[in-house]
Design an enzyme around this catalytic site. Structure first.
Site, PDB file in Angstrom:
ATOM      1  N   ARG A 162      -9.557  -3.230   6.957  1.00  0.00           N
ATOM      2  CA  ARG A 162     -10.684  -3.635   6.102  1.00  0.00           C
ATOM      3  C   ARG A 162     -10.507  -5.078   5.652  1.00  0.00           C
ATOM      4  O   ARG A 162     -11.464  -5.837   5.525  1.00  0.00           O
ATOM      5  CB  ARG A 162     -10.803  -2.686   4.904  1.00  0.00           C
ATOM      6  CG  ARG A 162     -11.051  -1.242   5.326  1.00  0.00           C
ATOM      7  CD  ARG A 162     -10.901  -0.279   4.165  1.00  0.00           C
ATOM      8  NE  ARG A 162      -9.584  -0.357   3.562  1.00  0.00           N
ATOM      9  CZ  ARG A 162      -9.245   0.190   2.407  1.00  0.00           C
ATOM     10  NH1 ARG A 162     -10.138   0.877   1.713  1.00  0.00           N
ATOM     11  NH2 ARG A 162      -8.031   0.082   1.927  1.00  0.00           N
TER      12      ARG A 162
ATOM     13  N   ASP B 244      -8.119  -5.286  -0.945  1.00  0.00           N
ATOM     14  CA  ASP B 244      -8.451  -6.110  -2.111  1.00  0.00           C
ATOM     15  C   ASP B 244      -8.052  -7.570  -1.951  1.00  0.00           C
ATOM     16  O   ASP B 244      -8.488  -8.425  -2.725  1.00  0.00           O
ATOM     17  CB  ASP B 244      -7.761  -5.536  -3.360  1.00  0.00           C
ATOM     18  CG  ASP B 244      -8.304  -4.156  -3.694  1.00  0.00           C
ATOM     19  OD1 ASP B 244      -9.495  -3.918  -3.421  1.00  0.00           O
ATOM     20  OD2 ASP B 244      -7.548  -3.333  -4.218  1.00  0.00           O
TER      21      ASP B 244
ATOM     22  N   HIS C 118       0.847  -1.196   0.000  1.00  0.00           N
ATOM     23  CA  HIS C 118       0.000   0.000   0.000  1.00  0.00           C
ATOM     24  C   HIS C 118       0.879   1.241   0.000  1.00  0.00           C
ATOM     25  O   HIS C 118       1.975   1.230   0.559  1.00  0.00           O
ATOM     26  CB  HIS C 118      -0.919   0.024   1.230  1.00  0.00           C
ATOM     27  CG  HIS C 118      -2.099   0.918   1.031  1.00  0.00           C
ATOM     28  ND1 HIS C 118      -2.074   2.252   1.329  1.00  0.00           N
ATOM     29  CD2 HIS C 118      -3.331   0.665   0.518  1.00  0.00           C
ATOM     30  CE1 HIS C 118      -3.245   2.791   1.015  1.00  0.00           C
ATOM     31  NE2 HIS C 118      -4.023   1.852   0.528  1.00  0.00           N
TER      32      HIS C 118
HETATM   33  N1  HAX Z   1       4.266  -7.308  -4.958  1.00  0.00           N
HETATM   34  C1  HAX Z   1       5.485  -7.125  -5.480  1.00  0.00           C
HETATM   35  N2  HAX Z   1       6.164  -5.957  -5.446  1.00  0.00           N
HETATM   36  C2  HAX Z   1       5.573  -4.952  -4.796  1.00  0.00           C
HETATM   37  C3  HAX Z   1       4.318  -5.081  -4.179  1.00  0.00           C
HETATM   38  C4  HAX Z   1       3.646  -6.317  -4.298  1.00  0.00           C
HETATM   39  N3  HAX Z   1       2.441  -6.505  -3.793  1.00  0.00           N
HETATM   40  N4  HAX Z   1       3.998  -3.895  -3.618  1.00  0.00           N
HETATM   41  C5  HAX Z   1       5.016  -3.058  -3.866  1.00  0.00           C
HETATM   42  N5  HAX Z   1       5.973  -3.693  -4.595  1.00  0.00           N
HETATM   43  C6  HAX Z   1       7.190  -3.121  -5.176  1.00  0.00           C
HETATM   44  C7  HAX Z   1       6.805  -1.973  -6.094  1.00  0.00           C
HETATM   45  O1  HAX Z   1       6.398  -2.449  -7.375  1.00  0.00           O
HETATM   46  C8  HAX Z   1       8.064  -1.166  -6.121  1.00  0.00           C
HETATM   47  O2  HAX Z   1       8.975  -1.807  -7.000  1.00  0.00           O
HETATM   48  P1  HAX Z   1       9.955  -0.929  -7.955  1.00  0.00           P
HETATM   49  O3  HAX Z   1      10.835  -0.197  -6.997  1.00  0.00           O
HETATM   50  O4  HAX Z   1      10.643  -1.966  -8.775  1.00  0.00           O
HETATM   51  O5  HAX Z   1       9.082  -0.008  -8.749  1.00  0.00           O
HETATM   52  C9  HAX Z   1       8.583  -1.345  -4.690  1.00  0.00           C
HETATM   53  O6  HAX Z   1       7.945  -2.513  -4.176  1.00  0.00           O
HETATM   54  C10 HAX Z   1       8.265  -0.176  -3.782  1.00  0.00           C
HETATM   55  O7  HAX Z   1       6.864   0.075  -3.831  1.00  0.00           O
HETATM   56  P2  HAX Z   1       6.102   0.655  -2.571  1.00  0.00           P
HETATM   57  O8  HAX Z   1       6.646   2.012  -2.275  1.00  0.00           O
HETATM   58  O9  HAX Z   1       6.079  -0.329  -1.478  1.00  0.00           O
HETATM   59  O10 HAX Z   1       4.592   0.753  -3.111  1.00  0.00           O
HETATM   60  P3  HAX Z   1       3.939   1.932  -3.949  1.00  0.00           P
HETATM   61  O11 HAX Z   1       3.471   2.982  -3.009  1.00  0.00           O
HETATM   62  O12 HAX Z   1       4.812   2.360  -5.072  1.00  0.00           O
HETATM   63  O13 HAX Z   1       2.690   1.186  -4.603  1.00  0.00           O
HETATM   64  C11 HAX Z   1       0.862  -0.316  -4.598  1.00  0.00           C
HETATM   65  C12 HAX Z   1       1.594   0.783  -3.821  1.00  0.00           C
HETATM   66  C13 HAX Z   1      -0.460  -0.622  -3.877  1.00  0.00           C
HETATM   67  C14 HAX Z   1       0.512   0.204  -6.023  1.00  0.00           C
HETATM   68  C15 HAX Z   1       1.775  -1.558  -4.658  1.00  0.00           C
HETATM   69  O14 HAX Z   1       2.005  -2.036  -3.357  1.00  0.00           O
HETATM   70  C16 HAX Z   1       1.210  -2.661  -5.537  1.00  0.00           C
HETATM   71  O15 HAX Z   1       1.414  -2.637  -6.758  1.00  0.00           O
HETATM   72  N6  HAX Z   1       0.455  -3.655  -4.944  1.00  0.00           N
HETATM   73  C17 HAX Z   1      -0.192  -4.678  -5.675  1.00  0.00           C
HETATM   74  C18 HAX Z   1      -1.458  -4.121  -6.345  1.00  0.00           C
HETATM   75  C19 HAX Z   1      -2.527  -3.811  -5.311  1.00  0.00           C
HETATM   76  O16 HAX Z   1      -2.787  -4.582  -4.404  1.00  0.00           O
HETATM   77  N7  HAX Z   1      -3.206  -2.640  -5.480  1.00  0.00           N
HETATM   78  C20 HAX Z   1      -4.335  -2.275  -4.625  1.00  0.00           C
HETATM   79  C21 HAX Z   1      -3.989  -1.217  -3.601  1.00  0.00           C
HETATM   80  C22 HAX Z   1      -5.180  -0.822  -2.760  1.00  0.00           C
HETATM   81  C23 HAX Z   1      -6.023   0.143  -3.508  1.00  0.00           C
HETATM   82  O17 HAX Z   1      -5.665   1.282  -3.761  1.00  0.00           O
HETATM   83  N8  HAX Z   1      -7.144  -0.271  -3.928  1.00  0.00           N
HETATM   84  O18 HAX Z   1      -7.893   0.578  -4.666  1.00  0.00           O
END
Ligand code: HAX
Length: 426
Positions: A319, A365, A310
């Site tokens: 949640r 999610d 997140h």
């Molecule tokens: N699996 C693998 N790698 C992950 C990860 C996961 N679940 N979550 C974060 N990372 C990676 C990122 O891709 C990023 O990699 P790079 O440096 O290579 O770009 C690194 O870890 C740092 O990211 P972060 O700072 O921890 O996370 P962000 O704030 O950039 O992104 C996200 C937050 C939710 C988009 C991200 O954790 C993610 O892509 N999660 C999976 C998708 C997801 O569950 N989305 C729903 C979020 C809830 C929501 O908003 N719902 O609407």
């Protein structure tokens, strides 16, 4: 006689305006945030640059709505939550009843909306259908009409609230219609004046009532997804569009387009997909070792594990915990739900070892899809529409408050890469 939402807000707004005015006058120059190069490049993460009073997300606590942690109010009706988001108070029983009646009075979906939906391609994404339907209803905007008649700035919030009631009064009916049209489920089901918002939605979808728990599931789902402060993609987009005085139909539709992205609302469909893939690959509910292997395979394939991580949270999303508790009450024999529960035991450790994600814990999610699946909603692409019905409450309440407070048009300053380079020279 109980107060209407409009009467309640009419009482509150003068004080809120005075408070905002004083803050600006006395402390307008006080610095609350600094921006690093990494933040400017990295999606403005953590930059404090906007105000949202409906809810806050604490990294170590999760969603707090007007002072109430979400776990404490998860059994409230979404209508109570909407009232809370917008006024900061829980409605009395009489206020709730009056508000529900008012919502029903705003519940008629114009006939042209159904024509628009039925003429869209058969393969349209249900989110594209929902967004288009809301946008097409811009024709009904009271804000646009009153603006053209020359209303004063202090009145802006009144037709914004009227439009908000129209969106909230119809969005569940439209969303149910999208489901039945897109997936050929038969005739549309009429709304009922007797049911609450969430139960009516479940009924209009045509979900089979399961020992009374279908309505409970839908109330929980719609309450949990209602709002997540102001900076997330959908809220921020809705706010920006609304700040140009585009009416709530334009603004909410824009916000929902953001929610349709796979890193935001669409993640819930991807998440269940990932869980089902494990079941498919291992020929049944996988063991924890098999889940671990599959998690590594996903990460080594350069993909993210959906439902985990997140931008703000640094703990298990409450949640998710609420969904887990619901599943443990009703779904202990369901292999899909049990897999979600086992994934929770394994994936955070894998993500920690992987070392990239700042937050290895599940977000909302990670659990919701498995529950919807169990209740007969098997069309994953539709899940974000359910999210949208709920999130419209947050977007609409933020819009009304911003119009009441006269929040300015959004206009942050962008800088060029050359400018950034000039700043860091030496
Ligand atoms: N699996 C693998 N790698 C992950 C990860 C996961 N679940 N979550 C974060 N990372 C990676 C990122 O891709 C990023 O990699 P790079 O440096 O290579 O770009 C690194 O870890 C740092 O990211 P972060 O700072 O921890 O996370 P962000 O704030 O950039 O992104 C996200 C937050 C939710 C988009 C991200 O954790 C993610 O892509 N999660 C999976 C998708 C997801 O569950 N989305 C729903 C979020 C809830 C929501 O908003 N719902 O609407």
């Amino acid at each position: 006689m109980a107060k209407t939402l409009k009467e309640k807000l009419s009482e509150q707004i003068p004080k809120l305006r005075e408070e905002r005015g004083e803050l600006m006058k006395q402390h307008g120059e006080h610095v609350i945030s600094q921006v690093s190069v990494a933040q400017a490049i990295g999606g403005m993460r953590g930059v404090k640059g906007m105000v949202c009073d409906t809810s806050v997300v604490e990294p170590d606590k999760g969603l707090i709505i007007r002072g109430y942690p979400i776990m404490k109010i998860r059994e409230k009706l979404p209508e109570e939550i909407f009232w809370l988001l917008i006024t900061g108070e829980m409605p009395s029983e009489a206020e709730l009843k009056q508000f529900q009646d008012e919502l029903k009075d705003h519940g008629e979906v114009p006939k042209y909306v159904w024509k628009v939906l039925k003429s869209m391609p058969k393969t349209s994404h249900p989110m594209a259908m929902l967004d288009t339907a809301i946008l097409s209803m811009e024709n009904e905007s009271n804000f646009r009409k009153r603006y053209n008649e020359g209303m004063t700035k202090t009145e802006y919030w009144e037709p914004t609230l009227e439009d908000a009631m129209t969106v909230m009064g119809t969005i569940h009916t439209i969303a149910a219609g999208v489901y039945r049209i897109r997936y050929k489920k038969g005739e549309l089901i009429e709304p009922s004046r007797k049911l609450d918002w969430a139960a009516d939605f479940a009924k209009m979808l045509g979900l089979p009532p399961k020992k009374g728990s279908t309505y409970e599931m839908m109330r929980l789902y719609l309450t949990l997804h209602c709002d997540h402060e102001g900076g997330n993609v959908s809220a921020n987009t809705c706010h920006t569009v609304g700040s140009a005085l585009s009416d709530p139909f334009y603004a909410v539709s824009a916000g929902l387009n953001g929610l349709a992205g796979p890193l935001h609302g669409l993640a819930n469909q991807e998440c269940l997909n990932w869980v089902l893939q494990t079941i498919d690959k291992f020929g049944g509910a996988p063991t924890k070792d098999q889940i671990r292997d599959y998690a590594w395979e996903t990460l080594n394939g350069g993909k993210v594990i959906p439902g985990y991580g997140h931008a703000v949270l640094r703990v298990t999303d409450p949640r998710f915990e609420a969904f887990l508790a619901f599943g443990k009450k009703y779904l202990t024999k369901d292999p899909v739900f049990m897999t979600v529960s086992n994934v929770y035991d394994v994936v955070p450790e894998v993500l920690k070892e992987h070392g990239k994600a700042k937050n290895p814990w599940p977000n909302v999610d990670a659990g919701s899809g498995a529950i919807l699946y169990n209740f007969g909603l098997k069309e994953f692409e539709y899940y974000t529409v359910l999210f949208s019905v709920s999130r419209s409450m947050g977007m609409l309440s933020q819009l009304v408050l911003n119009r009441a407070l006269g929040t300015a048009i959004t206009r942050p300053k962008s800088v060029s890469t050359d400018w950034l380079k000039s700043q860091v020279k030496g």
